[in-house]
Structures are given as C-alpha cells and as structure tokens.
Design a protein around this motif. Structure first.
Motif, short mmCIF file in Angstrom:
data_model
loop_
_atom_site.label_atom_id
_atom_site.label_comp_id
_atom_site.label_asym_id
_atom_site.label_seq_id
_atom_site.Cartn_x
_atom_site.Cartn_y
_atom_site.Cartn_z
N ALA A 243 0.79 -1.14 0.09
CA ALA A 243 0.02 -0.05 0.01
C ALA A 243 0.77 1.21 -0.02
N PRO A 244 1.48 1.72 -1.18
CA PRO A 244 2.46 2.56 -1.27
C PRO A 244 1.96 3.90 -0.81
N LEU A 245 0.74 4.21 -1.21
CA LEU A 245 -0.24 5.34 -0.72
C LEU A 245 -0.60 5.60 0.58
N SER A 246 -1.11 4.56 1.18
CA SER A 246 -1.78 4.63 2.35
C SER A 246 -0.91 3.89 3.52
N ALA A 247 0.10 3.24 3.31
CA ALA A 247 0.78 2.67 4.47
C ALA A 247 1.10 3.77 5.63
N ASP A 248 1.49 4.91 4.99
CA ASP A 248 2.15 5.93 6.11
C ASP A 248 0.99 7.16 6.28
N ARG A 249 -0.05 7.07 5.29
CA ARG A 249 -0.97 8.38 5.44
C ARG A 249 -2.71 7.78 5.93
N LYS A 250 -2.89 8.80 6.88
CA LYS A 250 -4.34 8.47 7.39
C LYS A 250 -5.05 9.60 7.52
N MET A 251 -6.35 9.81 7.38
CA MET A 251 -7.37 10.93 7.70
C MET A 251 -8.16 10.09 8.97
N MET A 252 -8.31 10.70 10.19
CA MET A 252 -9.32 10.34 11.08
C MET A 252 -10.76 10.77 10.96
N GLU A 253 -11.66 10.00 10.90
CA GLU A 253 -13.08 10.54 11.05
C GLU A 253 -13.51 10.16 12.48
N THR A 254 -14.40 10.98 13.00
CA THR A 254 -14.87 10.71 14.23
C THR A 254 -16.62 10.95 14.37
N ILE A 255 -17.23 10.39 15.25
CA ILE A 255 -18.65 10.58 15.95
C ILE A 255 -18.19 11.68 16.76
N THR A 256 -18.45 12.82 16.89
CA THR A 256 -18.23 13.53 17.81
C THR A 256 -19.43 14.09 18.66
N ILE A 257 -19.31 13.75 20.10
CA ILE A 257 -20.45 13.68 21.05
C ILE A 257 -20.28 14.67 21.88
N PHE A 258 -21.20 15.76 22.13
CA PHE A 258 -21.11 16.64 23.08
C PHE A 258 -22.31 16.36 24.29
N ASP A 259 -21.51 15.93 25.32
CA ASP A 259 -22.16 15.30 26.41
C ASP A 259 -22.46 16.46 27.46
N ASP A 260 -23.32 17.31 27.21
CA ASP A 260 -23.46 18.55 27.89
C ASP A 260 -22.30 19.34 28.24
N VAL A 261 -21.86 19.82 27.23
CA VAL A 261 -20.58 20.82 26.99
C VAL A 261 -20.73 22.00 27.14
N PHE A 262 -20.06 22.80 28.04
CA PHE A 262 -20.42 24.22 28.22
C PHE A 262 -19.51 24.90 27.38
N VAL A 263 -19.92 26.01 26.58
CA VAL A 263 -19.57 26.82 25.61
C VAL A 263 -19.41 28.34 26.16
N PRO A 264 -18.46 28.99 26.56
CA PRO A 264 -18.54 30.35 27.07
C PRO A 264 -18.89 31.22 25.87
N TRP A 265 -19.75 32.35 26.27
CA TRP A 265 -20.35 33.36 25.40
C TRP A 265 -19.42 33.69 24.31
N ASP A 266 -18.28 34.14 24.48
CA ASP A 266 -17.34 34.68 23.50
C ASP A 266 -16.82 33.66 22.60
N ARG A 267 -17.53 32.43 22.65
CA ARG A 267 -17.03 31.44 21.69
C ARG A 267 -18.20 30.97 20.70
N VAL A 268 -19.45 31.67 21.16
CA VAL A 268 -20.76 31.50 20.58
C VAL A 268 -21.01 32.28 19.37
N PHE A 269 -21.39 31.80 18.23
CA PHE A 269 -21.56 32.58 17.00
C PHE A 269 -23.01 32.58 16.35
N MET A 270 -23.76 31.85 17.04
CA MET A 270 -25.30 31.73 16.67
C MET A 270 -25.87 30.74 18.03
N ALA A 271 -27.13 31.43 18.30
CA ALA A 271 -27.65 30.71 19.54
C ALA A 271 -29.07 31.09 19.33
#
Length: 479
Positions: A243-271
C-alpha cells in the motif's frame, strides 16, 4: 506565536482530549499506532511553510507579520486561486489525501465572517466581533482546526423538532449568564482527533420551533464533555510495498459527541437565530466545495498517471481502446481543473470585500467530479488488469523459492520485471480498490455534499432569466 514548526503542532495535541478507538480510550494521539499516521500526515501543512519550494505559496506576509495562507481572508479572485493552488500542492504531497487541518476550518471562518454581520444587523448581537477575535486567535497561533457540521439526523424525513429523540440534532439544553450548555452528536468530522480547535455549524435550514438547534460555536477539542469516537476504517497495518499510498497516510473520522458541553459566550457565534442557520450552512459549503474540487485535482491526475503507467507496462499503450480511455480520462480531469479555476475567477466579494468562489461553477465542478468518478475508476482498472486484486505480497518476492519465478512470470513489456510491475499494480490497487480507494470513492459521492445537493445548488445558482429572455426574443414574444 506565529508560524509553528511540525513538532510544535505535534506537541500541541498532547493533552487530555477524550478519544476512543475500537472501544479503548487513547492516552496520546501522537503515539497511537493508527492515529499517529494522521498526525504526521497533518504535519505537512506545517512542513510546507518551512520548505523553500512552497514557502511563498504557503505563507502570507503582511507588514512585519507572517501567517499561513489558509488564514488569508480572500479579498480578490487571485486570493482564491492561490488558496486552490496551495490545497492542490498539499494534497499532492499527501499522496492524493487532503491534509484538511487548516483548509476546512478556514472555510468555516470565512463563512462566519460573511454571515455574522448580517445576524448582528438584524438582532443587535455581537457575533462578528467574537468571530473576528476567534479568527485572530487561530491565525496568530497557527492552530489546526476541524469542523463538525453533519448532525446524526435520525429520521431523515423529519426536522430537528420532530425526531424520535430530541438530541438527533445538536442543541442548546441550557442558557447561562456565562454561556450555553450543548448536547448532541455530529458525524463525519474529519481530523478531529488531531486538531486544536473544533468549529460547530448548523447543518440545515431551521424553523422558529428549531431555534435551540440553530447554533454555531468553537471550542478546544479537549473541552470537558467532548467525546470523539474514531472510525477504524482503513486502520489495518500495511506495508509500503502493498500500500504505497496509504501505508503512512491516514485521515481520522469521528463521531463527535457533546455530552452537556459548556461553551462560553465569547465562543458562541449563533444561539437561536434560526433564520440564519441556512445562510451559515450554505456559506460554509460555498467555500468548502471549492476546497473539495481543489483537493480532487491530484487525485484525478493520479488516475491519469496510473492508466498511462499500466498501459506502458502491460504493452498496450498504442491500443485503440486504451487511447479512447486515455482521452476520456484527460478530458475528465482537465474539465475539473478548468471549472475549479473558473470558480475562482468568477468569484465575487460581499459588502465587506470578502470574496467567495462562484457557487454555480463550484457546484458544477463538484458534480462533474463525483458523477463521473466511478467511470474513471472503471477505465483505470480495465487498463491495469485483474492483478490489482490477485497479486502476491512482498514476502513472496523475498522468498528465494518464489521470488525469481515471480519476477519472471509477472513481468510486462521488455525491461519490466514482475516485481516492478507488481509495485505499480499495488499503487493503482491502493488508489482504486482497497480501503484507501474505497475511502476516496465514498468521499466522491458524499463528502462536501451529495450529488443531489450539488444538483440543487446548480439549479438555485443559475440565473435563468437571461436565457429565457433570449429564447423569447428569438421567438418574437414580447415581455
């Protein structure tokens, strides 16, 4: 901080982020046997700023400041063209795999700049100032960014409020004096395991009833309550021979879970400003599909090169059917390139002078690429031959009982022995048949929007009034 070295980037993601891979929590993403491949692949963006060959393209100089070109807010069609060229160059260095740890995040930042001013004007909010402050933080510290947009959605025929589960779309569950608390999950979030910051955007238009789902914000990836479940797809160990292309290459994909995550107002861009959810979603897509067609260019170039290589090694380069397939592949690739360049040339600026690529041409480019991609694979695989999936392994060439026999019997035209031809086959197989090739094939259909989404945008973006008026004039019909 300014431009970071590759090592500074790697050191910056050694923290207490919560990442799971095959059921096990990952202690350090930079040393994990699979995720570390994605880390070193992402480091390409930082290597390019230090490489004299790419530095002029990769770095912007303004006054006495230097920063990554990815963070250059487009102020002209030339800025869009240079951005496309940088994305193409980085992806070519990445062996057809886009780097994406700055591309996608800046796509989102540009869209947020354009839309947040409109929200402020209508609702007297303070979002543009927050976006500008966050942008400056990311640019000046040369941060790596990911974007979480696609909600898990549940029942695709229903909107956020009408789901069997209220958290199938990410939502605000509490508003506090110092910020908001968010719950939900996003899927298909690329690179999230190995970036510094995560930008969250709405995925669709929202109604007033959906206002708690109309939100945009940014947080560090190691924020408490953020849980990343990494996909194991393509994570099996590989040799460079197989696998000459992918042996040393990878992009990770995730399911990103927000388990009651606090976000301060200065990081909120729409609410809750539901009537601008679609504008942010589409504004991001407007930039990100341009990024997409830019990073597809090395991939289609690789398909042409693979077909040429295998036609030569197989001794069929002069065959009429091969010539026809090569003409098709060249036309496919160069049409994509022309449309990508034209999307930048046709780009226009908003009231603040922030340029965006032309939506019609961008979606035409993406649709052209995706609609014909599997036909391109068919032509390459036809020219290469069945050994794409039936060839021997590197161990068989190392075995004294079989190595010389394989070099003899698997050879091609004069001068091409079986090991050289197998190496070429393995590269083409990695590109078109294995899990790396499968990743590319699924991305062609679904990443940055489906075929149906692109068709919808082409229909919306095309101004039919000019051609309709011309047809009426030809027919002698008075307006």
């Amino acid at each position: 901080m300014g431009l970071r070295t590759p090592q500074q980037y790697i050191d910056s993601i050694r923290d207490d982020r919560t990442v799971f891979y095959r059921g096990e929590q990952v202690a350090d993403v930079t040393t994990h046997p699979i995720i570390k491949k994605a880390v070193h692949h992402a480091a390409l963006d930082f290597e390019m700023t230090e490489d004299p060959e790419y530095r002029e393209l990769a770095v912007v100089k303004e006054g006495g400041d230097e920063y990554s070109r990815y963070f250059k807010i487009p102020a002209s069609t030339d800025d869009l063209l240079k951005r496309s060229q940088l994305i193409e160059a980085a992806t070519a260095l990445g062996k057809t795999l886009v780097v994406l740890v700055k591309e996608i995040g800046t796509d989102a930042l540009f869209a947020l700049h354009r839309v947040s001013r409109q929200v402020d004007q209508k609702y007297e909010t303070d979002y543009l100032r927050r976006v500008q402050a966050f942008y400056k933080h990311c640019r000046d510290n040369d941060l790596a960014l990911s974007v979480a947009q696609t909600d898990v959605k549940g029942d695709r025929s229903a909107g956020p409020q009408n789901q069997p589960h209220p958290d199938y779309y990410t939502r605000i569950v509490e508003r506090r004096a110092d910020g908001i608390v968010v719950r939900g999950a996003k899927i298909h979030t690329s690179c999230t395991t190995n970036v510094n910051e995560l930008i969250v955007l709405p995925t669709r238009a929202m109604s007033e009833a959906d206002k708690d789902y109309a939100l945009a914000f940014a947080i560090p990836v190691n924020t408490p309550g953020v849980k990343l479940v990494a996909s194991p797809y393509g994570g099996s160990p590989k040799s460079e021979f197989d696998a000459p292309l992918s042996a040393d290459r990878k992009m990770m994909e995730t399911i990103t879970i927000f388990d009651d995550v606090f976000v301060p107002w200065d990081r909120v861009f729409m609410a809750g400003e539901h009537d601008f959810a679609a504008a942010i979603a589409l504004g991001f897509v407007e930039y990100h599909r341009f990024t997409a067609v830019s990073y597809k260019l090395p991939l289609v170039d690789a398909l042409i090169g693979s077909a040429l290589l295998m036609a030569d090694m197989n001794g069929i380069a002069k065959a009429a059917h091969v010539r026809d397939k090569m003409i098709w592949l060249i036309s496919y690739a160069e049409t994509l390139r022309a449309l990508t360049e034209m999307a930048a040339i046709r780009g226009t600026g908003d009231a603040d002078g922030i340029f965006a690529p032309d939506a019609l041409t961008t979606n035409m480019a993406k649709y052209h690429f995706a609609h014909h991609y599997h036909e391109a694979l068919q032509h390459v695989q036809d020219i290469a031959g069945g050994m794409l999936v039936t060839g021997p392994g590197v161990e068989d060439f190392a075995n004294p009982e079989t190595g010389d026999l394989l070099r003899k019997y698997l050879g091609g035209r004069a001068g091409i022995d079986g090991e050289v031809r197998t190496r070429a086959m393995n590269m083409v197989s990695d590109l078109t048949t294995g899990d790396f090739g499968g990743y590319h094939a699924v991305l062609a259909i679904h990443a940055e929007g489906s075929l149906e989404a692109e068709k919808l945008m082409i229909s919306r973006a095309y101004d039919s009034r000019r051609t309709l008026a011309y047809a009426k004039k030809l027919a002698g019909i008075q307006e």
